[in-house]
Design a protein around this motif. Structure first.
Motif, short mmCIF file in Angstrom:
data_model
loop_
_atom_site.label_atom_id
_atom_site.label_comp_id
_atom_site.label_asym_id
_atom_site.label_seq_id
_atom_site.Cartn_x
_atom_site.Cartn_y
_atom_site.Cartn_z
N UNK A 28 4.81 15.24 13.99
CA UNK A 28 4.46 13.82 14.05
C UNK A 28 4.56 13.27 15.47
N UNK A 29 5.53 13.73 16.23
CA UNK A 29 5.64 13.27 17.61
C UNK A 29 4.48 13.76 18.44
N UNK A 30 4.01 14.98 18.19
CA UNK A 30 2.82 15.48 18.89
C UNK A 30 1.60 14.64 18.54
N UNK A 31 1.42 14.35 17.27
CA UNK A 31 0.28 13.53 16.86
C UNK A 31 0.37 12.12 17.45
N UNK A 32 1.56 11.57 17.50
CA UNK A 32 1.75 10.25 18.08
C UNK A 32 1.37 10.25 19.56
N UNK A 33 1.81 11.27 20.31
CA UNK A 33 1.47 11.37 21.73
C UNK A 33 -0.04 11.46 21.93
N UNK A 34 -0.70 12.25 21.11
CA UNK A 34 -2.14 12.42 21.24
C UNK A 34 -2.88 11.13 20.90
N UNK A 35 -2.47 10.48 19.82
CA UNK A 35 -3.17 9.26 19.42
C UNK A 35 -2.92 8.10 20.38
N UNK A 36 -1.75 8.04 20.98
CA UNK A 36 -1.53 6.99 21.97
C UNK A 36 -2.31 7.29 23.25
N UNK A 37 -2.58 8.55 23.51
CA UNK A 37 -3.38 8.92 24.69
C UNK A 37 -4.83 8.46 24.52
N UNK A 38 -5.28 8.32 23.29
CA UNK A 38 -6.66 7.90 23.06
C UNK A 38 -6.93 6.51 23.61
N UNK A 39 -5.95 5.62 23.52
CA UNK A 39 -6.13 4.27 24.07
C UNK A 39 -6.34 4.33 25.58
N UNK A 40 -5.50 5.09 26.26
CA UNK A 40 -5.63 5.23 27.71
C UNK A 40 -6.93 5.94 28.06
N UNK A 41 -7.31 6.91 27.27
CA UNK A 41 -8.54 7.65 27.51
C UNK A 41 -9.77 6.74 27.36
N UNK A 42 -9.81 5.94 26.30
CA UNK A 42 -10.92 5.02 26.09
C UNK A 42 -11.00 3.99 27.21
#
Length: 155
Positions: A30-44
């Motif tokens: 879950x922590x890995x998924x959280x890190x990846x999904x929060x990175x999407x905001x910065x990526x967008x």
């Protein structure tokens, strides 16, 4: 050292999230998924900035920016650094490294760029499988082994 690699589809759905380490507990996943999904905001946000810069730049500068798919360091936390890469087809690649390990704090930008380019090549090979349906999750064991090898050996 790389902790997690993710391949995210055009519609921001995860196509592959893989990590290394002995801890396969639900909390770690879950922590890995959280890190990846929060990175999407910065990526967008980074993509929106790049696109607006390309619209106002000259034709030569726009061509140069389009060739460089590596977005660099998206953000960092106390324990991780998150890097981004976007393919020409708007598939997003995210690499999460540990900043707490001695080798993690000394990672060069060129090493991350090379690792993400290799991940892009592995992704292209995986989706070229005639049995893979575009947009579906990548469940290839060969792809998983190659990604984990990339994470252990390169970054």
């Amino acid at each position: 050292m790389a902790v997690c690699v993710a391949v995210i589809g055009k519609d921001n759905s995860p196509l592959y999230i893989g990590g290394i380490g002995n801890d396969t507990s639900t909390d770690n996943e879950l922590s890995r998924q959280w890190l990846v999904h929060t990175a999407l905001d910065a990526l967008e946000e980074r993509l929106a900035t790049t696109n607006s810069n390309n619209a106002t730049a000259s034709a030569n500068a726009a061509r140069t920016d389009l060739r460089d798919l590596y977005l660099g360091l998206l953000y960092s936390t106390d324990t991780h650094k998150i890097y981004g890469y976007v393919t020409n087809t708007k598939i997003k690649l995210v690499l999460v490294t540990s900043s707490t390990s001695p080798s993690g704090s000394n990672i060069r930008d060129a090493e991350v760029r090379t690792a993400l380019r290799r991940l892009h090549a592995l992704y292209a090979d995986a989706i070229c499988n005639p049995f893979h349906l575009p947009g579906d999750q990548i469940i290839s064991q060969k792809f998983d082994r190659q990604v984990k090898s990339l994470m252990v050996n390169n970054v």
